[in-house]
Design a protein around this motif. Structure first.
Motif, PDB file in Angstrom:
ATOM      1  N   ILE A  38       0.624  -1.239  -0.027  1.00  0.00           N
ATOM      2  CA  ILE A  38      -0.015  -0.087   0.204  1.00  0.00           C
ATOM      3  C   ILE A  38       0.963   1.230   0.068  1.00  0.00           C
ATOM      4  O   ILE A  38       0.815   2.027  -0.837  1.00  0.00           O
ATOM      5  CB  ILE A  38      -0.863  -0.105   1.112  1.00  0.00           C
ATOM      6  N   VAL A  39       1.992   1.234   0.835  1.00  0.00           N
ATOM      7  CA  VAL A  39       2.667   2.392   1.183  1.00  0.00           C
ATOM      8  C   VAL A  39       3.531   2.680  -0.490  1.00  0.00           C
ATOM      9  O   VAL A  39       3.677   3.828  -0.864  1.00  0.00           O
ATOM     10  CB  VAL A  39       3.698   2.497   2.226  1.00  0.00           C
ATOM     11  N   GLY A  40       4.158   1.321  -0.997  1.00  0.00           N
ATOM     12  CA  GLY A  40       4.744   1.336  -1.871  1.00  0.00           C
ATOM     13  C   GLY A  40       4.192   1.932  -3.145  1.00  0.00           C
ATOM     14  O   GLY A  40       4.645   2.560  -4.075  1.00  0.00           O
ATOM     15  N   SER A  41       2.755   1.682  -3.134  1.00  0.00           N
ATOM     16  CA  SER A  41       2.197   2.057  -4.534  1.00  0.00           C
ATOM     17  C   SER A  41       1.827   3.657  -4.201  1.00  0.00           C
ATOM     18  O   SER A  41       2.024   4.142  -5.474  1.00  0.00           O
ATOM     19  CB  SER A  41       0.664   1.472  -4.343  1.00  0.00           C
ATOM     20  N   ILE A  42       1.427   4.072  -3.049  1.00  0.00           N
ATOM     21  CA  ILE A  42       1.513   5.532  -2.818  1.00  0.00           C
ATOM     22  C   ILE A  42       2.919   6.195  -2.932  1.00  0.00           C
ATOM     23  O   ILE A  42       2.963   7.208  -4.055  1.00  0.00           O
ATOM     24  CB  ILE A  42       1.197   5.823  -1.412  1.00  0.00           C
ATOM     25  N   THR A  65       2.501  -0.715 -10.446  1.00  0.00           N
ATOM     26  CA  THR A  65       3.229   0.488  -9.553  1.00  0.00           C
ATOM     27  C   THR A  65       3.317  -0.135  -8.196  1.00  0.00           C
ATOM     28  O   THR A  65       4.362   0.228  -7.481  1.00  0.00           O
ATOM     29  CB  THR A  65       2.827   1.623  -9.601  1.00  0.00           C
ATOM     30  N   GLY A  66       2.403  -0.769  -7.640  1.00  0.00           N
ATOM     31  CA  GLY A  66       2.307  -1.144  -6.015  1.00  0.00           C
ATOM     32  C   GLY A  66       3.435  -2.129  -6.058  1.00  0.00           C
ATOM     33  O   GLY A  66       4.212  -1.921  -4.978  1.00  0.00           O
ATOM     34  N   PHE A  67       3.421  -3.124  -6.876  1.00  0.00           N
ATOM     35  CA  PHE A  67       4.527  -4.207  -6.751  1.00  0.00           C
ATOM     36  C   PHE A  67       6.192  -3.457  -6.927  1.00  0.00           C
ATOM     37  O   PHE A  67       7.034  -3.879  -6.100  1.00  0.00           O
ATOM     38  CB  PHE A  67       4.238  -4.934  -7.885  1.00  0.00           C
TER      39      PHE A  67
END
Length: 82
Positions: A38-42, A65-67
């Motif tokens: 979740i944070v990575g996607s943001i 993009t989250g991955f």
């Protein structure tokens, strides 16, 4: 994350974090991997927006993009942990 709703964002981020955790062989636990997704996607979407690159393609674009964001966050967490 205007393209999908908040619940879908959490689910997509969770899947992305889980996949990134499997890909990077991270042993942080399922909840931490979901949070990283979740944070990575943001973070990934924010960084891409700085370069005027915007995610299209609905849930699949956010999953990618989250991955990628979660993989980068796991990599950074490993660097800090050392």
């Amino acid at each position: 994350m205007e393209g999908v709703g908040w619940i879908a964002t959490i689910v997509i981020g969770g899947i992305a974090g889980w996949l990134a955790g499997k890909f990077m062989e991270a042993r942080y636990g399922i909840l931490m991997n979901i949070l990283l997704g979740i944070v990575g996607s943001i973070v990934a979407n924010s960084v891409l927006a700085q370069f005027h690159v915007f995610v299209e393609g609905g849930w699949l674009g956010y999953l990618v993009t989250g991955f990628l964001g979660a993989v980068v966050l796991i990599f950074v967490a490993r660097l800090i942990k050392r």
